[in-house]
Write a protein that holds these residues in place. Structure first.
Motif, PDB file in Angstrom:
ATOM      1  N   ARG A   1      -4.786  19.477  15.838  1.00 31.37           N
ATOM      2  CA  ARG A   1      -6.063  18.863  15.419  1.00 31.37           C
ATOM      3  C   ARG A   1      -5.806  18.106  14.116  1.00 31.37           C
TER       4      ARG A   1
ATOM      5  N   LEU B   1      -4.024  15.443  26.378  1.00 29.58           N
ATOM      6  CA  LEU B   1      -4.284  14.559  25.237  1.00 29.58           C
ATOM      7  C   LEU B   1      -5.666  13.933  25.266  1.00 29.58           C
ATOM      8  N   ASP B   2      -6.173  13.625  26.450  1.00 28.90           N
ATOM      9  CA  ASP B   2      -7.507  13.028  26.534  1.00 28.90           C
ATOM     10  C   ASP B   2      -8.099  13.297  27.902  1.00 28.90           C
TER      11      ASP B   2
ATOM     12  N   ASN C   1      -9.121  14.948  17.968  1.00 30.83           N
ATOM     13  CA  ASN C   1      -8.379  13.926  17.215  1.00 30.83           C
ATOM     14  C   ASN C   1      -9.351  12.989  16.496  1.00 30.83           C
TER      15      ASN C   1
ATOM     16  N   ASN D   1      -4.500  18.393  22.617  1.00 36.87           N
ATOM     17  CA  ASN D   1      -5.407  17.779  21.648  1.00 36.87           C
ATOM     18  C   ASN D   1      -6.599  18.709  21.410  1.00 36.87           C
TER      19      ASN D   1
ATOM     20  N   VAL E   1      -1.911  13.202  17.426  1.00 41.67           N
ATOM     21  CA  VAL E   1      -1.556  14.042  18.578  1.00 41.67           C
ATOM     22  C   VAL E   1      -0.663  13.281  19.568  1.00 41.67           C
ATOM     23  N   TYR E   2      -0.841  11.954  19.644  1.00 43.77           N
ATOM     24  CA  TYR E   2       0.004  11.169  20.553  1.00 43.77           C
ATOM     25  C   TYR E   2       1.439  11.070  20.008  1.00 43.77           C
TER      26      TYR E   2
END
Ligand code: NCD
Length: 312
Positions: free
Chosen positions: A113, A8-9, A136, A133, A120-121
């Motif tokens: 996207r 996610l990040d 985002n 992800n 996305v979370y």
């Protein structure tokens, strides 16, 4: 430590996680098809598995990310399908959570996207399969960062000690947001070079990050003074502006290149609009098209790790 449930990040990654992913991508690269001079046998690691591509239509169009995720999945022997909100029951009012619940029933991995940075979370929290992800909003683009770091390691053999300049739209450019954070894990403090009004937002500034606000007509002088190993240029993200973005235009051309160290490289997540002159494409320091190719092996590695496939 990255828990390998979702991607996610970039914060979720330790330096060791990134190094392990890069090592795996390097081993997978001969099976990625990016070197057209080499033959290879296909891998069947993801045989029978399905990727769902969930890219918001219109606002978040994509060539590289939308193309290289399925390429990576297919090089691993898997399959892909595209989810299109515009023809889905979301148009009848079905919720994001219910939609995700259904899609994850059909899939082994979802690539998302969306212009809404939280999308996305939410999808990840409602999904029974890994969610990736793929950009985002103007927040982050973590898989781009992983391929950017992979590209730097391929070129220089290391990240530690590199001097990296991130240039252009530092406000809305999500690739530089995650890149600055990713580099910091290797002790590399990027220097931002941007026009007034396109500064890096506070939430993406790392402790060692520095910024130079310049008149972008002076980009050549700023870079020749800094002497970076890597110039990471970005497009002005015109679609995220309410006003006229044209006033921020800049160009890296042969004259700018002539002031850079001989072994410096020019990177760019692409697409370029006018900020990279075509006249520098043939220069061996322009590595942005190789950088884009590296998206395939890096995304193969991401898929192997998320889907728990060993590759010896
Ligand atoms: C980038 C993006 O979508 O953020 N493109 C990409 O994925 N390689 C950069 C951009 O659009 O400017």
């Amino acid at each position: 430590m990255w828990d390998r449930k979702h991607l996610l990040d970039i914060e979720a990654f330790s330096r060791t996680d990134i190094e392990n992913l890069i090592a795996l991508a390097k081993r997978l690269e001969p099976f990625s098809g990016i070197d057209k001079s080499k033959k290879f046998k296909p891998l069947g690691l993801c045989s029978g598995q399905i990727m769902t591509l969930w890219f918001e239509p219109g606002k978040e169009n994509s060539t590289r990310t939308f193309g290289s995720f399925p390429a990576a999945m297919m090089r691993l022997g898997g399959n892909c399908k595209v989810f299109d909100e515009a023809t889905s029951s979301m148009t009848k009012g079905e919720s994001l959570e219910d939609t995700t619940r259904i899609l994850s029933g059909h899939s082994d991995v979802i690539v998302d996207r969306h212009h809404d940075a939280d999308h996305v979370y939410t999808v990840a929290s409602a999904s029974s399969v890994p969610v990736i992800n793929a950009g985002n909003g103007s927040a982050q683009h973590p898989t781009q960062t992983l391929l950017d770091i992979y590209t730097m390691v391929k070129k220089f053999g290391r990240i530690e000690g590199l001097k990296v300049a991130v240039v252009g739209d530092l406000k809305y450019g999500r690739t530089v947001h995650s890149l600055v954070k990713g580099l910091e894990k290797f002790g590399v403090h990027a220097t931002g070079i941007c026009p007034q009004g396109l500064e890096m937002p506070g939430e993406f500034r790392t402790a060692g990050y520095e910024e130079r606000i310049i008149d972008m007509n002076d980009i050549g002088r700023a870079l020749s003074e800094l002497k970076p190993d890597v110039v990471y240029a970005t497009r002005i993200q015109a679609e995220r502006f309410s006003g006229n973005s044209g006033t921020y235009d800049y160009i890296i051309d042969k004259a700018v290149l002539s002031g850079l160290p001989k072994n410096a490289v020019i990177m760019h997540p692409l697409p370029r609009i006018s900020e990279l002159s075509r006249e520098i494409d043939a220069d061996e320091r322009s590595i942005y098209f190789h950088q884009a190719d590296n998206g395939v092996p890096v995304r193969m590695a991401i898929l192997c790790l998320l889907l728990d496939h060993e590759f010896e």
